[in-house]
Enzyme design. Structure first.
Site, mmCIF file in Angstrom:
data_model
loop_
_atom_site.group_PDB
_atom_site.id
_atom_site.type_symbol
_atom_site.label_atom_id
_atom_site.label_comp_id
_atom_site.label_asym_id
_atom_site.label_seq_id
_atom_site.Cartn_x
_atom_site.Cartn_y
_atom_site.Cartn_z
ATOM 1 N N ASP A 1 0.821 -1.214 0.000
ATOM 2 C CA ASP A 1 0.000 0.000 0.000
ATOM 3 C C ASP A 1 0.863 1.277 0.000
ATOM 4 O OD1 ASP A 1 -1.199 -2.357 1.218
ATOM 5 O OD2 ASP A 1 -2.970 -1.123 1.630
ATOM 6 N N GLU B 1 -4.376 1.802 -3.065
ATOM 7 C CA GLU B 1 -5.634 2.203 -2.398
ATOM 8 C C GLU B 1 -5.453 3.367 -1.421
ATOM 9 O OE1 GLU B 1 -7.610 -0.305 0.374
ATOM 10 O OE2 GLU B 1 -5.947 -0.218 1.763
ATOM 11 N N ASN B 2 -4.207 3.670 -1.033
ATOM 12 C CA ASN B 2 -3.942 4.789 -0.125
ATOM 13 C C ASN B 2 -3.132 5.893 -0.798
ATOM 14 O OD1 ASN B 2 -3.548 2.023 1.624
ATOM 15 N ND2 ASN B 2 -4.778 3.538 2.711
ATOM 16 N N ASN C 1 -10.107 -1.995 -0.001
ATOM 17 C CA ASN C 1 -11.344 -1.490 0.603
ATOM 18 C C ASN C 1 -11.507 0.024 0.446
ATOM 19 O OD1 ASN C 1 -9.051 -1.914 2.465
ATOM 20 N ND2 ASN C 1 -10.284 -0.712 3.873
ATOM 21 N N HIS C 2 -10.435 0.745 0.098
ATOM 22 C CA HIS C 2 -10.554 2.195 -0.091
ATOM 23 C C HIS C 2 -10.744 2.596 -1.560
ATOM 24 C CE1 HIS C 2 -9.770 2.742 4.071
ATOM 25 N NE2 HIS C 2 -8.514 2.337 4.011
HETATM 26 FE FE LIG Z 1 -7.008 -1.747 2.756
HETATM 27 FE FE LIG Z 2 -4.169 0.176 2.765
#
Ligand SMILES: [Fe+2]
Ligand SMILES: [Fe+2]
Length: 272
Positions: free
Chosen positions: A8, A39-40, A67-68
């Site tokens: 990430d 995702e981040n 999930n983001h």
């Molecule tokens: Fe995540």
């Molecule tokens: Fe993450």
């Protein structure tokens, strides 16, 4: 062929680390293909077109998500539809924009291709379909549409048990499974008995003087007070964390090596 998988990427510090190191790692380690979890990548939570293109511009071949994914839904949904090198978890609800698998040519690889699959876990995560069943269905499809192409899987999940179970479930059928999401690197790299490379979690590429990439004082306060606090991307001790899987001509992994590089200069950019 060596495939570098990066965990990430946290906001601007993480993207700057990619810019510093991806090209150098290609040369130093003989890496031919680079996958990174994005995702981040925008402000520490979510991804935008700009942060994705920044990552591609640093030499990342395929970006995976988690999930983001939908933090910046309006701009990323159409981008997911049109960008063939950005994948979101395969086992999101039917009809979700974008794709969970892509097959991409290795740059300068004479037509050699890599398939990248993104899955998301269900333990301590939002409800979704079985990543195990989704992976099976996608592998059956790949056998038909891209036979012989090595498959590398980003299993984005909280529980190490679920990630390890996925490693064994796919052992012998994919080239490698790497975990993302916890932002904390594990040291459990190995080649599983069937020839699949495995690492439970790559860890984040971003500031380690933090709580999972965010300003530590704010997160400590959040836990102590039980009240929500805004996430602010931290700045100190920025590291790139990745894993290199060496894959032979039969699509089997023959070596796994964790990679760490520390950003030593000052972090110049102040935006997130
Ligand atoms: Fe995540
Ligand atoms: Fe993450």
């Amino acid at each position: 062929m060596k495939v570098l998988c990066i965990g990430d990427v946290i906001g601007r510090p993480g993207r700057d680390a990619l810019r510093s190191f991806v090209g150098r790692l290609r040369a130093e380690l003989g890496v031919g293909f680079v996958i990174a979890n994005g995702e981040n990548s925008s402000g520490g939570v979510g991804i935008t077109v700009q942060s994705a293109e920044d990552m591609f511009g640093s030499g990342v071949d395929v970006i995976t998500l988690g999930n983001h994914t939908w933090k910046h839904d309006k701009e990323i949904a159409p981008y997911l539809e049109k960008c063939g090198r950005l994948v979101r978890p395969l086992n999101f609800a039917p009809g979700t924009p974008g794709r969970g698998v892509c097959v991409v040519e290795v740059p300068g690889g004479g037509g050699v291709r890599v398939a990248v699959m993104n899955l998301i876990g269900r333990v301590f995560m939002e409800a979704c379909a079985s990543p195990f069943d989704a992976a099976d269905a996608a592998l059956a499809e790949l056998l038909r549409t891209a036979p012989g192409v090595p498959v590398v899987v980003d299993m984005h999940a909280e529980a190490s048990s679920e990630k390890r179970a996925m490693g064994h479930h796919l052992d012998g059928r994919v080239a490698a499974v790497f975990g993302t999401h916890t932002h904390v690197p594990t040291a459990d790299e190995e080649v599983l008995p069937g020839g699949t490379g495995y690492l439970g979690d790559v860890g984040m590429t971003g500031p380690y003087d933090s709580v999972i990439g965010m300003v530590k004082e704010k997160i400590v306060h959040k836990f102590r007070s039980g009240r929500p606090m805004p996430y602010v991307v931290a700045r100190g001790n920025v590291q790139l964390r990745g894993v290199v899987f060496e894959i032979d001509g039969r699509g089997k992994c023959v070596a796994v090596e964790r990679v760490r590089r520390d950003v030593t200069g000052p972090v110049v950019s102040e935006d997130a």
